[in-house]
Design a protein around this motif. Structure first.
Motif, PDB file in Angstrom:
ATOM      1  N   ALA A   1       0.818  -1.212   0.000  1.00 16.46           N
ATOM      2  CA  ALA A   1       0.000   0.000   0.000  1.00 16.46           C
ATOM      3  C   ALA A   1       0.851   1.260   0.000  1.00 16.46           C
ATOM      4  CB  ALA A   1      -0.927  -0.003   1.215  1.00 16.46           C
ATOM      5  N   ASP A   2       2.001   1.221   0.681  1.00 15.79           N
ATOM      6  CA  ASP A   2       2.846   2.413   0.794  1.00 15.79           C
ATOM      7  C   ASP A   2       3.579   2.729  -0.508  1.00 15.79           C
ATOM      8  OD1 ASP A   2       1.984   2.408   3.381  1.00 15.79           O
ATOM      9  OD2 ASP A   2       3.881   1.728   4.245  1.00 15.79           O
ATOM     10  N   ARG A   3       3.575   1.788  -1.441  1.00 13.39           N
ATOM     11  CA  ARG A   3       4.233   2.026  -2.734  1.00 13.39           C
ATOM     12  C   ARG A   3       3.205   2.204  -3.845  1.00 13.39           C
ATOM     13  NH1 ARG A   3       8.813  -2.377  -3.713  1.00 13.39           N
ATOM     14  NH2 ARG A   3       9.678  -0.727  -5.032  1.00 13.39           N
ATOM     15  N   THR A   4       1.935   2.367  -3.453  1.00 18.61           N
ATOM     16  CA  THR A   4       0.849   2.497  -4.426  1.00 18.61           C
ATOM     17  C   THR A   4       0.176   3.857  -4.296  1.00 18.61           C
ATOM     18  OG1 THR A   4       0.413   0.115  -4.280  1.00 18.61           O
ATOM     19  CG2 THR A   4      -1.311   1.497  -5.256  1.00 18.61           C
ATOM     20  N   TYR A   5       0.201   4.609  -5.373  1.00 15.72           N
ATOM     21  CA  TYR A   5      -0.479   5.902  -5.434  1.00 15.72           C
ATOM     22  C   TYR A   5      -1.449   5.873  -6.608  1.00 15.72           C
ATOM     23  CZ  TYR A   5       3.062   7.329  -2.124  1.00 15.72           C
ATOM     24  OH  TYR A   5       3.849   7.401  -0.996  1.00 15.72           O
ATOM     25  N   GLY A   6      -2.455   6.709  -6.536  1.00 12.76           N
ATOM     26  CA  GLY A   6      -3.449   6.731  -7.601  1.00 12.76           C
ATOM     27  C   GLY A   6      -3.702   8.136  -8.088  1.00 12.76           C
ATOM     28  N   CYS A   7      -4.153   8.212  -9.327  1.00 12.91           N
ATOM     29  CA  CYS A   7      -4.441   9.525  -9.908  1.00 12.91           C
ATOM     30  C   CYS A   7      -5.594   9.389 -10.899  1.00 12.91           C
ATOM     31  CB  CYS A   7      -3.208  10.073 -10.620  1.00 12.91           C
ATOM     32  SG  CYS A   7      -3.446  11.726 -11.297  1.00 12.91           S
ATOM     33  N   ALA A   8      -6.641  10.151 -10.664  1.00  8.57           N
ATOM     34  CA  ALA A   8      -7.771  10.194 -11.592  1.00  8.57           C
ATOM     35  C   ALA A   8      -7.549  11.310 -12.596  1.00  8.57           C
ATOM     36  CB  ALA A   8      -9.070  10.416 -10.823  1.00  8.57           C
ATOM     37  N   ILE A   9      -7.703  10.972 -13.868  1.00  5.39           N
ATOM     38  CA  ILE A   9      -7.464  11.919 -14.960  1.00  5.39           C
ATOM     39  C   ILE A   9      -8.790  12.507 -15.421  1.00  5.39           C
ATOM     40  CG2 ILE A   9      -6.688  12.122 -17.358  1.00  5.39           C
ATOM     41  CD1 ILE A   9      -4.664   9.942 -16.808  1.00  5.39           C
TER      42      ILE A   9
ATOM     43  N   SER B   1      -3.776   8.521  -2.186  1.00  7.47           N
ATOM     44  CA  SER B   1      -3.444   7.152  -1.828  1.00  7.47           C
ATOM     45  C   SER B   1      -4.470   6.630  -0.839  1.00  7.47           C
ATOM     46  CB  SER B   1      -2.042   7.092  -1.205  1.00  7.47           C
ATOM     47  OG  SER B   1      -1.766   5.812  -0.688  1.00  7.47           O
ATOM     48  N   PHE B   2      -4.711   5.320  -0.882  1.00 13.35           N
ATOM     49  CA  PHE B   2      -5.583   4.696   0.108  1.00 13.35           C
ATOM     50  C   PHE B   2      -4.827   4.376   1.398  1.00 13.35           C
ATOM     51  CE2 PHE B   2      -8.443   2.781  -3.449  1.00 13.35           C
ATOM     52  CZ  PHE B   2      -9.024   4.025  -3.640  1.00 13.35           C
ATOM     53  N   SER B   3      -3.493   4.485   1.356  1.00 14.82           N
ATOM     54  CA  SER B   3      -2.669   4.151   2.517  1.00 14.82           C
ATOM     55  C   SER B   3      -2.622   5.303   3.516  1.00 14.82           C
ATOM     56  CB  SER B   3      -1.244   3.802   2.074  1.00 14.82           C
ATOM     57  OG  SER B   3      -0.386   3.644   3.191  1.00 14.82           O
ATOM     58  N   GLN B   4      -2.705   4.965   4.795  1.00 12.68           N
ATOM     59  CA  GLN B   4      -2.583   5.975   5.842  1.00 12.68           C
ATOM     60  C   GLN B   4      -1.138   6.421   6.027  1.00 12.68           C
ATOM     61  OE1 GLN B   4      -5.304   7.291   7.406  1.00 12.68           O
ATOM     62  NE2 GLN B   4      -6.473   6.005   5.994  1.00 12.68           N
ATOM     63  N   ASN B   5      -0.190   5.649   5.493  1.00 11.51           N
ATOM     64  CA  ASN B   5       1.233   5.945   5.667  1.00 11.51           C
ATOM     65  C   ASN B   5       1.881   6.457   4.384  1.00 11.51           C
ATOM     66  OD1 ASN B   5       1.217   4.954   8.394  1.00 11.51           O
ATOM     67  ND2 ASN B   5       1.188   2.875   7.541  1.00 11.51           N
ATOM     68  N   ALA B   6       1.089   6.970   3.486  1.00 10.20           N
ATOM     69  CA  ALA B   6       1.630   7.484   2.223  1.00 10.20           C
ATOM     70  C   ALA B   6       2.623   8.614   2.475  1.00 10.20           C
ATOM     71  CB  ALA B   6       0.494   7.976   1.337  1.00 10.20           C
ATOM     72  N   SER B   7       3.705   8.603   1.719  1.00 10.40           N
ATOM     73  CA  SER B   7       4.753   9.610   1.876  1.00 10.40           C
ATOM     74  C   SER B   7       4.319  10.951   1.300  1.00 10.40           C
ATOM     75  CB  SER B   7       6.029   9.140   1.165  1.00 10.40           C
ATOM     76  OG  SER B   7       6.944  10.196   1.012  1.00 10.40           O
ATOM     77  N   ARG B   8       4.291  11.963   2.153  1.00  8.77           N
ATOM     78  CA  ARG B   8       3.936  13.304   1.674  1.00  8.77           C
ATOM     79  C   ARG B   8       4.977  13.810   0.680  1.00  8.77           C
ATOM     80  NH1 ARG B   8      -0.548  16.626   1.153  1.00  8.77           N
ATOM     81  NH2 ARG B   8       0.373  18.169  -0.232  1.00  8.77           N
TER      82      ARG B   8
ATOM     83  N   THR C   1      -3.653  21.177 -13.660  1.00 10.52           N
ATOM     84  CA  THR C   1      -3.891  21.379 -12.239  1.00 10.52           C
ATOM     85  C   THR C   1      -3.938  20.037 -11.521  1.00 10.52           C
ATOM     86  OG1 THR C   1      -5.198  23.346 -12.729  1.00 10.52           O
ATOM     87  CG2 THR C   1      -5.470  22.382 -10.539  1.00 10.52           C
ATOM     88  N   VAL C   2      -3.300  19.970 -10.346  1.00 12.03           N
ATOM     89  CA  VAL C   2      -3.279  18.733  -9.566  1.00 12.03           C
ATOM     90  C   VAL C   2      -3.856  19.006  -8.181  1.00 12.03           C
ATOM     91  CG1 VAL C   2      -1.876  16.855  -8.637  1.00 12.03           C
ATOM     92  CG2 VAL C   2      -1.202  17.975 -10.786  1.00 12.03           C
ATOM     93  N   GLU C   3      -4.892  18.261  -7.832  1.00 11.55           N
ATOM     94  CA  GLU C   3      -5.503  18.366  -6.511  1.00 11.55           C
ATOM     95  C   GLU C   3      -5.121  17.128  -5.706  1.00 11.55           C
ATOM     96  OE1 GLU C   3      -7.557  20.328  -3.610  1.00 11.55           O
ATOM     97  OE2 GLU C   3      -7.401  21.048  -5.681  1.00 11.55           O
ATOM     98  N   VAL C   4      -4.458  17.340  -4.569  1.00 13.34           N
ATOM     99  CA  VAL C   4      -4.137  16.218  -3.684  1.00 13.34           C
ATOM    100  C   VAL C   4      -5.349  15.969  -2.795  1.00 13.34           C
ATOM    101  CG1 VAL C   4      -2.629  15.365  -1.855  1.00 13.34           C
ATOM    102  CG2 VAL C   4      -1.677  16.749  -3.721  1.00 13.34           C
ATOM    103  N   GLU C   5      -5.904  14.775  -2.903  1.00 16.01           N
ATOM    104  CA  GLU C   5      -7.175  14.449  -2.256  1.00 16.01           C
ATOM    105  C   GLU C   5      -6.954  13.683  -0.949  1.00 16.01           C
ATOM    106  OE1 GLU C   5      -9.852  15.614  -3.404  1.00 16.01           O
ATOM    107  OE2 GLU C   5      -9.599  15.925  -5.557  1.00 16.01           O
ATOM    108  N   LYS C   6      -7.456  14.233   0.150  1.00 15.48           N
ATOM    109  CA  LYS C   6      -7.457  13.482   1.409  1.00 15.48           C
ATOM    110  C   LYS C   6      -8.478  12.353   1.329  1.00 15.48           C
ATOM    111  CE  LYS C   6      -5.953  17.344   4.309  1.00 15.48           C
ATOM    112  NZ  LYS C   6      -6.296  18.234   5.450  1.00 15.48           N
ATOM    113  N   ASN C   7      -9.603  12.639   0.697  1.00 17.21           N
ATOM    114  CA  ASN C   7     -10.655  11.642   0.494  1.00 17.21           C
ATOM    115  C   ASN C   7     -10.478  11.052  -0.898  1.00 17.21           C
ATOM    116  OD1 ASN C   7     -13.075  10.159   0.440  1.00 17.21           O
ATOM    117  ND2 ASN C   7     -14.261  11.953  -0.195  1.00 17.21           N
ATOM    118  N   PHE C   8      -9.431  10.221  -1.060  1.00 13.45           N
ATOM    119  CA  PHE C   8      -9.098   9.770  -2.402  1.00 13.45           C
ATOM    120  C   PHE C   8     -10.132   8.804  -2.965  1.00 13.45           C
ATOM    121  CE2 PHE C   8      -6.589   7.126  -5.454  1.00 13.45           C
ATOM    122  CZ  PHE C   8      -6.459   8.122  -6.405  1.00 13.45           C
ATOM    123  N   ILE C   9     -10.746   7.974  -2.133  1.00 16.19           N
ATOM    124  CA  ILE C   9     -11.791   7.074  -2.626  1.00 16.19           C
ATOM    125  C   ILE C   9     -12.947   7.892  -3.192  1.00 16.19           C
ATOM    126  CG2 ILE C   9     -12.879   6.876  -0.347  1.00 16.19           C
ATOM    127  CD1 ILE C   9     -12.791   4.147  -3.067  1.00 16.19           C
TER     128      ILE C   9
END
Length: 337
Positions: free
Chosen positions: A115-123, A150-157, A172-180
């Protein structure tokens, strides 16, 4: 920093061109050898709502030789288990995968690489591959945006900020706290506009213009909102627009308003041809099970009926099997739902 776009089709090629133009060292990787040849010969030729030619580094998977710090994954998600496993040897010890695929691919990828190596991005933009090395941007440049998280609570800022900076090369890039919630916003748009326009064999704008198909789009959006509500998913705004507030309804007046808002909401993306329709035209399987099918599965889990999403999946499977074709006549299948 070594970067790669794995699955450099229409979206990946245009994104790679923007990132390269900004000065980053990034490899564009695809199995499409003819496309690679075009990219090597002429560079990435981008047409449509912009016009530019950018020399890029383009290779096939067989030519991969170095380890990457960030891999932007843009392949179809239908074979993610094998695809992601094949990428592991090419990641640095702290290397990550940022999936930009349709649906909700992060959960499966996290099971494979962590999970800590997985990030997601919606286009939130679209493109079409129109030739070897040639792609068309079908969204207005001022409407290009990304939702990152990221769905991980330990994602690297630090890693998120790095990815954000790279993607800001294009939009434009929005960093989402509520990524789901951000993922569900994209899933809603894909289910409604990609699903219906593929079944009809037309662009997003044409699907929104026709009143019968617009009714189907509206109902699919409503199903997505109802399922999300039952699943306790808070749908995030898209480009500042609150989808739930605009398109949810529980009265005839609100339903009337949302119906007439749909063509306006999609106007900057009216030329977009769904990737699923592009797949159909190439004789390939689509990602309908990962898009509309995901809504159906969540609906079944939370006991929310999804007849319009169900019908899109049914028709799409028939088209893939060769027993049906994309066309406006498919709208008749939705009449009595």
């Amino acid at each position: 920093m070594n970067l790669a776009i794995y699955g450099a089709g229409s979206l990946g090629t245009i994104l790679g061109a923007y990132i390269t133009k900004k000065g980053y060292d990034i490899d564009l990787i695809t199995r499409n050898e003819s496309h690679i040849a075009g990219l090597k010969e002429k560079g990435a030729v981008i047409r449509g709502t912009i016009n530019m030619v950018v020399p890029v580094k383009a290779i096939t998977p067989n030519e991969m030789s170095k380890k990457y710090d960030i891999v932007f994954l843009l392949t179809k998600s239908t074979d993610n288990v094998n695809t992601v496993k094949s990428l592991i040897p090419y990641l640095t010890p702290n290397g990550v995968i940022c999936t930009m695929q349709n649906g909700l691919p992060e959960l499966l990828i996290a099971e494979i690489v962590g999970a800590d190596r997985t990030y997601g991005c919606a286009i939130a933009w679209g493109a079409t591959l129109i030739g070897n090395g040639v792609c068309e941007l079908t969204s207005e440049p001022n409407s290009i945006s990304f939702s990152l998280g990221s769905f991980s609570q330990n994602a690297s800022r630090e890693k998120i900020d790095t990815i954000k900076g790279i993607l800001e090369s294009m939009g434009t890039v929005e960093v989402e706290k509520n990524f789901i919630g951000a993922r569900w916003s994209k899933l809603l748009i894909n289910s409604a506009f990609s699903g219906v326009s593929t079944v009809m064999g037309c662009t997003f704008g044409e699907a929104a213009k026709n009143k019968e198909s617009r009714r189907c789009i509206q109902r699919i959006i409503k199903e997505c909102i109802d399922v999300a509500r039952k699943a306790e998913i808070r749908i995030e705004p898209v480009q500042g627009k609150d989808i739930t507030k605009l398109f949810d309804y529980n009265s005839k007046i609100k339903k009337f308003i949302s119906f007439h808002l749909l063509p306006l909401a999609i106007r900057k993306h009216k030329l977009l041809k769904a990737s699923m329709l592009q797949d159909i035209e190439k004789g390939k399987k689509t990602e309908v099970d990962e898009i509309n099918g995901a809504v159906c599965r969540f609906g079944s889990k939370y006991n929310v009926p999804t007849p319009y999403n169900d019908m899109v999946v049914k028709i799409m499977h028939e088209i893939e099997a060769g027993t049906a074709k994309p066309g406006f006549e498919n709208l008749d299948r939705f009449t009595n739902l």
